[in-house]
Every structure is written in C-alpha cells, then in structure tokens.
Design a protein around this motif. Structure first.
Motif, mmCIF file in Angstrom:
data_model
loop_
_atom_site.group_PDB
_atom_site.id
_atom_site.type_symbol
_atom_site.label_atom_id
_atom_site.label_comp_id
_atom_site.label_asym_id
_atom_site.label_seq_id
_atom_site.Cartn_x
_atom_site.Cartn_y
_atom_site.Cartn_z
ATOM 1 N N SER A 116 0.860 -1.184 0.000
ATOM 2 C CA SER A 116 0.000 0.000 0.000
ATOM 3 C C SER A 116 0.891 1.228 0.000
ATOM 4 C CB SER A 116 -0.903 0.016 1.236
ATOM 5 O OG SER A 116 -1.768 -1.102 1.249
ATOM 6 N N TRP A 117 0.412 2.306 -0.612
ATOM 7 C CA TRP A 117 1.254 3.497 -0.717
ATOM 8 C C TRP A 117 0.488 4.764 -0.353
ATOM 9 C CZ3 TRP A 117 1.180 -0.250 -4.598
ATOM 10 C CH2 TRP A 117 0.187 -0.115 -5.555
ATOM 11 N N ASP A 118 -0.401 4.648 0.632
ATOM 12 C CA ASP A 118 -1.009 5.841 1.192
ATOM 13 C C ASP A 118 0.060 6.618 1.954
ATOM 14 O OD1 ASP A 118 -1.431 4.984 4.317
ATOM 15 O OD2 ASP A 118 -1.670 3.280 2.953
ATOM 16 N N VAL A 119 -0.190 7.889 2.175
ATOM 17 C CA VAL A 119 0.808 8.765 2.791
ATOM 18 C C VAL A 119 1.224 8.262 4.171
ATOM 19 C CG1 VAL A 119 1.242 11.097 3.656
ATOM 20 C CG2 VAL A 119 0.072 10.781 1.475
ATOM 21 N N GLU A 120 0.258 7.801 4.952
ATOM 22 C CA GLU A 120 0.577 7.325 6.298
ATOM 23 C C GLU A 120 1.551 6.151 6.267
ATOM 24 O OE1 GLU A 120 -1.715 5.599 10.291
ATOM 25 O OE2 GLU A 120 -2.871 6.225 8.531
ATOM 26 N N ALA B 39 0.333 7.622 -9.031
ATOM 27 C CA ALA B 39 -0.298 7.669 -7.710
ATOM 28 C C ALA B 39 0.739 7.470 -6.603
ATOM 29 C CB ALA B 39 -1.389 6.601 -7.618
ATOM 30 N N ILE B 40 1.673 6.536 -6.809
ATOM 31 C CA ILE B 40 2.744 6.313 -5.828
ATOM 32 C C ILE B 40 3.580 7.570 -5.667
ATOM 33 C CG2 ILE B 40 4.912 5.065 -5.445
ATOM 34 C CD1 ILE B 40 3.554 2.623 -6.776
ATOM 35 N N CYS B 41 3.963 8.168 -6.781
ATOM 36 C CA CYS B 41 4.847 9.339 -6.727
ATOM 37 C C CYS B 41 4.162 10.539 -6.076
ATOM 38 C CB CYS B 41 5.312 9.702 -8.127
ATOM 39 S SG CYS B 41 6.448 8.505 -8.865
ATOM 40 N N VAL B 42 2.888 10.741 -6.376
ATOM 41 C CA VAL B 42 2.151 11.858 -5.780
ATOM 42 C C VAL B 42 2.122 11.718 -4.261
ATOM 43 C CG1 VAL B 42 -0.147 12.876 -5.525
ATOM 44 C CG2 VAL B 42 0.770 12.414 -7.810
ATOM 45 N N ASN B 43 1.809 10.508 -3.779
ATOM 46 C CA ASN B 43 1.772 10.294 -2.328
ATOM 47 C C ASN B 43 3.158 10.373 -1.699
ATOM 48 O OD1 ASN B 43 -0.952 10.036 -2.479
ATOM 49 N ND2 ASN B 43 -1.031 7.858 -2.044
ATOM 50 N N LEU B 44 4.146 9.884 -2.417
ATOM 51 C CA LEU B 44 5.519 9.962 -1.910
ATOM 52 C C LEU B 44 5.969 11.413 -1.784
ATOM 53 C CD1 LEU B 44 7.995 8.381 -1.024
ATOM 54 C CD2 LEU B 44 8.634 8.147 -3.431
ATOM 55 N N LYS B 45 5.622 12.228 -2.759
ATOM 56 C CA LYS B 45 5.965 13.652 -2.712
ATOM 57 C C LYS B 45 5.311 14.316 -1.503
ATOM 58 C CE LYS B 45 4.654 15.860 -6.361
ATOM 59 N NZ LYS B 45 4.635 16.377 -7.746
ATOM 60 N N GLU C 209 7.590 4.104 -16.785
ATOM 61 C CA GLU C 209 7.693 4.341 -15.339
ATOM 62 C C GLU C 209 8.723 5.409 -14.995
ATOM 63 O OE1 GLU C 209 6.269 -0.013 -13.750
ATOM 64 O OE2 GLU C 209 8.198 0.149 -14.773
ATOM 65 N N THR C 210 9.879 5.397 -15.638
ATOM 66 C CA THR C 210 10.887 6.420 -15.339
ATOM 67 C C THR C 210 10.428 7.797 -15.805
ATOM 68 O OG1 THR C 210 12.045 5.717 -17.362
ATOM 69 C CG2 THR C 210 12.888 4.897 -15.258
ATOM 70 N N ASP C 211 9.651 7.864 -16.883
ATOM 71 C CA ASP C 211 9.112 9.155 -17.325
ATOM 72 C C ASP C 211 8.161 9.739 -16.281
ATOM 73 O OD1 ASP C 211 10.528 9.065 -19.689
ATOM 74 O OD2 ASP C 211 8.808 8.498 -20.941
ATOM 75 N N ILE C 212 7.283 8.900 -15.743
ATOM 76 C CA ILE C 212 6.323 9.365 -14.742
ATOM 77 C C ILE C 212 7.054 9.795 -13.468
ATOM 78 C CG2 ILE C 212 4.418 8.675 -13.232
ATOM 79 C CD1 ILE C 212 3.553 9.081 -16.108
ATOM 80 N N GLU D 3 8.603 13.133 -13.996
ATOM 81 C CA GLU D 3 7.605 14.208 -14.005
ATOM 82 C C GLU D 3 7.186 14.594 -12.589
ATOM 83 O OE1 GLU D 3 4.172 13.278 -16.350
ATOM 84 O OE2 GLU D 3 5.367 12.594 -18.053
ATOM 85 N N GLU D 4 6.980 13.592 -11.744
ATOM 86 C CA GLU D 4 6.407 13.848 -10.420
ATOM 87 C C GLU D 4 7.455 14.142 -9.346
ATOM 88 O OE1 GLU D 4 3.363 14.311 -9.753
ATOM 89 O OE2 GLU D 4 2.439 13.636 -11.623
ATOM 90 N N LEU D 5 8.617 13.501 -9.429
ATOM 91 C CA LEU D 5 9.614 13.630 -8.368
ATOM 92 C C LEU D 5 10.879 14.354 -8.824
ATOM 93 C CD1 LEU D 5 9.332 10.066 -6.775
ATOM 94 C CD2 LEU D 5 8.245 12.186 -6.003
ATOM 95 N N GLY D 6 10.934 14.729 -10.099
ATOM 96 C CA GLY D 6 12.098 15.421 -10.626
ATOM 97 C C GLY D 6 12.139 16.882 -10.215
ATOM 98 N N PRO D 7 13.065 17.657 -10.806
ATOM 99 C CA PRO D 7 13.923 17.218 -11.897
ATOM 100 C C PRO D 7 15.103 16.373 -11.419
ATOM 101 C CG PRO D 7 14.414 19.487 -11.335
ATOM 102 C CD PRO D 7 13.246 19.092 -10.488
#
Length: 457
Positions: free
Chosen positions: A27-31, A64-70, A102-105, A108-112
């Motif tokens: 699971s990759w919710d923020v908590e 979705a993983i990257c957004v929550n990780l950010k 996957e590396t492109d996404i 985009e989300e966790l870069g640059p």
C-alpha cells in the motif's frame, strides 16, 4: 547535507532478492509511506506490480505512488527532516518491463533529475553488462539477453541487448542511442565523481559492471555526489540495491530458515510462473521429493462469460482445495501449479485480462488454504505480489533475508487473521537452476524430517 533514503518502486515483489531487514509495502497511502521513510533500514520497497499491467495502468499506478511519496516527503520536511531520496525504478534483470513509461512518470512527479541510469545487473543470477551489452549466463556461457526467451516476451519483447540501442528502441527514438552516456568498465573502476557531477537534464546513462565490487565502487561515488545535492534516478535490477544499501550479513543464515516454519508443519508451494526455468524446477521437484502435485488446468478456466466463469471457477477451486486438505492431513506438502502450456490470445489486452482472472483464482485458493500450514513458497513475481497484497492481505511486511540466492523470505505478522507468523518465500520465476525449488523445500522441511526420524527411532 540532506539525509538520503533509498526508495525502490518495484514492478514485482522480487527486487528485495539481495537484501534483508527492509520493509515491503503493498500500500502506498501517505501514512504508510511516512512509516517507511522513518524506518531504521536505509531502504524500502513499494510493490507496484506494474509488470502485470498494460502501459496505461502502469503509468496511473506509478503516478499515484509518486504523488503520495511527494506529499510524505514534504510533510517530513515541514517537520524538520529533509530527505533527498535515491529513487530506484526496480525492474527485471532480463530487460522486461514498462520502460520508459515508469521512469518518465517518476521524473515528471519527483524530478527534476540530473540523470537516469540503466543498471540491469543481477550478479547472483548471472546477469551482467560489458561494453554496454547486457548478458545472461546460460549453462556457463555469456549470452546477449536478446538471444534468450525473455526477449521474445509477448508483452515486453525487444530486439537488442546493447543498452543504448535498447533505449532508442523502447523510447521510440525520443532518446537516440548516440545521446546515451556510457559508463564502461574502465570508468566504473576509476574515479568518475567529476563526470557524475557534470550530468544534467535527466540524461540517460548506461553502466557496465561485471562484479558486485564494480557496482559497489560506482554506487559509493554516486551516493557521495548525491549527498552534495545531485539528483539521480535509476532503472535497475537487484544488485544496485545491494551496493546502495551496504547491509551487513542477514540475521538468520539461509540454511536455518526452517526456524521460522510454524510447528514444523508441511507447507504449500504455489507456482504461477510459466517460464521454462520454472517448469524445469517443478519437474525436478516432483521427481525428487515427496510433494503432492495439484494442477490448476487453466484451459478449464478460459471462459469469457462472467457468470459461467464464476460457476466454473467455484467448481475447480472446491475440488482443488479438497485435494490440498486431504494431502495436508497426511502431513504432505502440496505444490499447486498452473498447467505448463501458455495459452495464446489474439491481443495483449486479452492475455493480460486472462492473467488477472487466473491470479484472482489463485488468490482465492490462498485464502482457503489450511490454517495450520507451516510455510508458503510463492513462485513467480506477479504471483508473489498478489499473494502478499491480495491472498494474505498484507499492507507491509519485512524481509527476513534470503533462503537461496535471489529468494526472499518474509513473515506474516503475529496478529494475522488466518496465518500468524507464516513464513513466505518470494521465489522469482527466472531464478535458480533446476534443483533450486527442491533445495528451498528441503531447507524448510529440515525440522519436519528430524521429527520424522526421531519418531521412527
């Protein structure tokens, strides 16, 4: 300097096959991510299972993983704990997977990012890169990976083992082979920190490495430069994670993993993978051990009508569970395996959809296994991901170590509603020689054999 944490977004659950004591997240919710980011281990894995999906779904899950990780990283920064993540898109050492989706996404989300590196080496399984060509050891001979069965994968096939050309092929020419920076063996084995500092613009780099020592030296320099603020993204197999994490020896020796088997009871071996290596291992296991085979005939489940599918699946499952329970009552370990012939489908989408139905069927079996089984071996990456997330319903688990080279062991929590403290072996489909599955079974049943000998005496 910022604190670093190695975060592996893993497209199946086998990337932990060279490490131990770290968390696997299904699971990759923020908590949940906050817990993992603050864990004592230098790394953790987020099991995306995207290798089982089409490209669009893989992109959606990765985003979705990257957004929550950010969000989780931002929350920690607000609390005064800034983390500069070392992000690894962990994938297959035979070059199968959703690259560059996957590396492109992630970029985009966790870069640059200043660069992204392709490092598919997995030394324990004989996968290494020389002169930018990726090889597999087959019967002791180095074979370019495009000459193996893996390059003919119906979803992730490719035509070249030369990594710059592979990049050009997979990106549809967006990144030309001539634009790819090559770190050759001489570079990796020398001081390349100045070159690493000069990388910019998420340039694509491919890295030679023949031994773990090569990768260890390269990773040490990467981390030093990363601590100075440079940001790198990796598309790698498992050996890079060994180099980055720098873990001590695992707490429990591989030969002592029977320690975790519940009450010395017989177990279950679940085989979903259909690659040739798995089929050879299954044949050896059946010939040289006393396991009871129970076959899932997937042809019987190749039904398009949803209502008919449910009826047929219920009939097949009930019959299989009855066989499993009878064998378990006799003290026998059961190997549940899908039939070995891979069915052909008109389209990739139909193949993936059928695979999802078969996985759902197998997970129903997992949820209905006898509660007193002593262990579970899950064979195949996608199968193992579904076992952890769906069959066992685990949001997170911790890797205990490796029972064999490339085969991780985790354990269900003590308060699991059905299988408390059950040890689970994550056994990739393409790892080990033909005896490997039988050896893992032998290790786990050592205690059972001792008890049998003692009783006979």
């Amino acid at each position: 300097m910022s604190e670093t944490k190695i975060i592996a977004i893993d497209d199946d659950p086998t990337g932990s096959q060279t490490v131990h004591s770290c968390l696997l997240l299904t699971s990759w919710d923020v908590e949940t991510l906050l817990v993992a980011l603050q864990d004592d281990s230098p790394l953790f894995f987020i099991l995306s299972n995207t290798r089982s999906m089409d490209a669009a779904r893989a992109a959606e899950v990765t985003r979705a993983i990257c957004v929550n990780l950010k969000r989780a990283l931002h929350e920690l920064k607000q609390q005064g704990r800034a983390i500069n993540p070392i992000v690894v898109s962990r994938s297959d050492s035979t070059l199968r997977g959703h690259y560059p989706v996957e590396t492109d996404i992630i970029a985009e989300e966790l870069g640059p990012f200043d660069a992204h590196f392709l490092i598919p080496a997995f030394f324990e399984a004989g996968r290494f890169t020389r002169d930018s060509i990726h090889y597999l050891l087959v019967d002791g001979e180095a074979v370019p990976v495009h000459e193996t069965e893996f390059a003919r994968d119906s979803v992730f096939g490719f035509s070249t083992a030369r990594l710059p050309d592979y990049v050009e092929e997979k990106t549809g020419g967006r990144i030309k082979a001539t634009q790819v920076q090559r770190f050759l063996l001489d570079d990796v084995r020398s001081d390349c920190r100045k070159r690493l500092r000069g990388l910019a613009g998420n340039v694509c780099c491919v890295v030679d490495c023949e031994t773990q020592a090569d990768l260890n030296q390269f990773a040490e320099q990467l981390q030093e430069v990363a601590r100075e603020g440079k940001r790198y993204l990796f598309r790698s197999a498992a050996s890079l994670l060994t180099a980055l994490a720098e873990l001590p020896a695992q707490p429990v020796n591989a030969d002592d993993m029977a320690y975790y088997v519940r009450d010395g009871n017989p177990g279950i071996i679940l085989i979903g993978s259909h690659v040739a290596k798995t089929s050879a291992q299954l044949a050896y296991l059946r010939q040289h051990t006393d396991v009871v085979p129970v076959c899932v005939d997937v042809e019987r489940l190749n039904v398009n009508n949803a209502e008919v599918w449910l009826e047929q699946a219920a009939l097949v499952a009930n019959a299989l569970i009855a066989e499993v329970e009878a064998a378990h009552a006799r003290g026998k370990t059961v190997v549940i395996h899908t039939s070995r012939e891979e069915l052909k489908f008109p389209t990739q989408a139909e193949r993936l959809a059928f695979g999802e139905r078969i996985s759902a069927f197998l997970m129903d079996l997992v949820r209905r296994l006898p509660t007193t089984i002593g262990f579970l071996i899950s064979k195949g990456g996608i199968t193992s991901n579904d076992v952890l997330s769906t069959g066992l319903g685990l949001r997170q688990s911790r890797v205990l170590g490796q029972i064999l080279t490339g085969c991780s062991v985790i354990r269900c929590p003590a308060d699991h509603n059905r299988y408390p403290n059950l040890p689970v072996v994550i056994f990739p489909g393409n790892v080990g020689d033909e005896t490997a599955l039988a050896r893992a079974y032998s290790i786990l049943t050592t205690q059972q054999k001792k008890q049998a000998i003692s009783g006979a005496g």
